[in-house]
Design a protein around this motif. Structure first.
Motif, PDB file in Angstrom:
ATOM      1  N   ARG A   1       0.878  -1.205   0.051  1.00 36.10           N
ATOM      2  CA  ARG A   1      -0.074   0.090   0.153  1.00 36.10           C
ATOM      3  C   ARG A   1       1.093   1.117   0.103  1.00 36.10           C
ATOM      4  N   SER A   2       0.371   2.215  -0.807  1.00 36.07           N
ATOM      5  CA  SER A   2       1.213   3.412  -0.871  1.00 36.07           C
ATOM      6  C   SER A   2       0.306   4.439   0.021  1.00 36.07           C
ATOM      7  N   ALA A   3       1.075   5.706   0.228  1.00 37.84           N
ATOM      8  CA  ALA A   3       0.214   6.814   0.849  1.00 37.84           C
ATOM      9  C   ALA A   3      -0.714   7.376  -0.101  1.00 37.84           C
ATOM     10  N   SER A   4      -0.637   7.318  -1.426  1.00 34.18           N
ATOM     11  CA  SER A   4      -1.464   7.909  -2.267  1.00 34.18           C
ATOM     12  C   SER A   4      -2.710   7.107  -2.538  1.00 34.18           C
ATOM     13  N   GLY A   5      -2.727   5.871  -2.103  1.00 32.85           N
ATOM     14  CA  GLY A   5      -3.800   4.957  -2.339  1.00 32.85           C
ATOM     15  C   GLY A   5      -3.585   4.057  -3.395  1.00 32.85           C
ATOM     16  N   ALA A   6      -2.345   3.846  -3.889  1.00 31.70           N
ATOM     17  CA  ALA A   6      -2.289   3.067  -4.851  1.00 31.70           C
ATOM     18  C   ALA A   6      -1.803   1.677  -4.226  1.00 31.70           C
ATOM     19  N   GLU A   7      -1.987   0.548  -4.763  1.00 30.18           N
ATOM     20  CA  GLU A   7      -1.902  -0.769  -4.218  1.00 30.18           C
ATOM     21  C   GLU A   7      -1.271  -1.757  -5.432  1.00 30.18           C
ATOM     22  N   ILE A   8      -0.542  -2.796  -4.940  1.00 33.94           N
ATOM     23  CA  ILE A   8      -0.478  -3.956  -5.598  1.00 33.94           C
ATOM     24  C   ILE A   8      -0.392  -5.108  -4.918  1.00 33.94           C
ATOM     25  N   TRP A   9      -1.459  -5.725  -5.458  1.00 36.16           N
ATOM     26  CA  TRP A   9      -1.895  -7.054  -4.596  1.00 36.16           C
ATOM     27  C   TRP A   9      -1.002  -8.317  -5.413  1.00 36.16           C
ATOM     28  N   PHE A  10      -0.114  -8.881  -4.545  1.00 37.58           N
ATOM     29  CA  PHE A  10       0.984  -9.714  -5.010  1.00 37.58           C
ATOM     30  C   PHE A  10       0.067 -11.187  -4.678  1.00 37.58           C
ATOM     31  N   HIS A  11       0.494 -12.162  -5.566  1.00 36.49           N
ATOM     32  CA  HIS A  11      -0.343 -13.567  -5.509  1.00 36.49           C
ATOM     33  C   HIS A  11       0.854 -14.462  -4.956  1.00 36.49           C
TER      34      HIS A  11
ATOM     35  N   THR B   1       0.792  11.619  -6.392  1.00 33.98           N
ATOM     36  CA  THR B   1       2.162  11.373  -6.590  1.00 33.98           C
ATOM     37  C   THR B   1       2.459  10.087  -6.051  1.00 33.98           C
ATOM     38  N   ASN B   2       2.740   9.176  -6.788  1.00 30.07           N
ATOM     39  CA  ASN B   2       3.268   7.500  -6.363  1.00 30.07           C
ATOM     40  C   ASN B   2       4.546   7.989  -5.739  1.00 30.07           C
ATOM     41  N   GLU B   3       4.666   7.911  -4.306  1.00 31.58           N
ATOM     42  CA  GLU B   3       5.864   8.018  -3.791  1.00 31.58           C
ATOM     43  C   GLU B   3       6.953   7.253  -4.283  1.00 31.58           C
ATOM     44  N   GLU B   4       6.859   6.128  -4.692  1.00 24.11           N
ATOM     45  CA  GLU B   4       7.817   5.245  -5.119  1.00 24.11           C
ATOM     46  C   GLU B   4       8.457   5.467  -6.224  1.00 24.11           C
ATOM     47  N   THR B   5       7.789   6.153  -7.367  1.00 25.82           N
ATOM     48  CA  THR B   5       8.386   6.359  -8.488  1.00 25.82           C
ATOM     49  C   THR B   5       8.441   7.985  -8.692  1.00 25.82           C
ATOM     50  N   GLY B   6       7.532   8.857  -7.987  1.00 24.76           N
ATOM     51  CA  GLY B   6       7.549  10.317  -8.341  1.00 24.76           C
ATOM     52  C   GLY B   6       6.950  10.737  -9.454  1.00 24.76           C
TER      53      GLY B   6
END
Length: 257
Positions: free
Chosen positions: A44-54, A207-212
């Protein structure tokens, strides 16, 4: 070209950089959801973006089988789930649901849609039809905006512009699957692609803080429901803001609340 990942601020120069970034994020996925298939590891990112890993279990460790992007927004859409859908390329964590929006007592509703469920393996399909609340996010492949309803309606005077009401939802993935079956092709599970129009209730550039990298988030009031929408700035045409009318085509992803 926009992708589901670029809709939440992830873009990569090549496959190697994509793999390196995802492996790094998987190690940061501190929240897990355990299912019969294995675990979802959720970044989870502070921006609300998420990646669900399997994550499939391999002895005392886990192996990444795949991933699904998501955005944790503000939508709460009541639906009746009626059918679980699997595609030949899906792993054990992936799948979609056929559902009716704003369901009545019989499990039908205002209109049907299909959404890819980020938590598919955690849902008991044996209880269908099932009324649930879903957080539904559209990942825009195209987004056209007009400053208000009057401007939108005026644009429909053009012969090349499809005329849709200011609030409409067209599950085009369902129609494409039906058309293929009628042409004699082997039946396949419909996609979660949809076309909607609606009014912007809220809008932020995040802003996606991981990539900018930046991306757009909108809450859009459409027919009988409000949907979260995320978009790569490259696909946005027209002025975005509260009360704007938007026309969006994209894939829909959901999480059972």
């Amino acid at each position: 070209m926009a992708s589901n990942l670029s809709c939440i601020g992830f873009s990569f120069a090549d496959n190697e950089s994509f793999v390196d970034a995802m492996v790094k994020l998987a190690t940061q996925a501190v929240e897990t959801l355990t299912t019969p298939a294995g675990d979802y590891g959720i970044w989870r990112s502070a921006s609300g973006a998420e990646i669900w890993f399997h994550l499939a279990r391999q002895g005392d460790s886990s192996e990444i089988m795949g991933l699904t992007p998501f955005y944790e927004g503000e939508s709460t859409v009541q639906v009746a789930l009626t059918t679980a859908l699997r595609r030949p390329e899906d792993n054990a964590f992936e799948g979609a649901f056929y559902a009716w929006v704003a369901p009545d007592a019989e499990g039908s509703g205002a209109y049907p849609l299909v959404f890819d469920a980020v938590d598919f393996a955690a849902v008991d399909a044996g209880t269908f039809p099932l009324k649930v609340d879903v957080r539904l996010t559209g990942f825009a492949q195209e987004l056209q905006a007009w400053p208000n309803e009057a401007a939108y309606l005026a644009s429909n005077d053009s012969e090349d512009q499809a005329t849709l009401a200011p609030e409409a939802f067209i599950p085009i993935g369902l129609f494409a699957a039906a058309e293929g079956a009628s042409d004699g092709d082997e039946a396949s599970a419909p996609s979660s692609m949809a076309l909607l129009t609606g009014r912007v209730v809220a809008h932020r550039v995040l802003t996606n803080e991981e990539t900018g990298d930046t991306f757009h988030w909108l809450l859009v009031k459409s027919l009988e429901a409000s949907y979260d929408i995320v978009a790569d700035p490259a696909v946005v045409k027209g002025p975005l803001g509260v009360d704007a009318v938007v026309r969006i085509g994209g894939a829909f992803f959901g999480r059972i609340l």
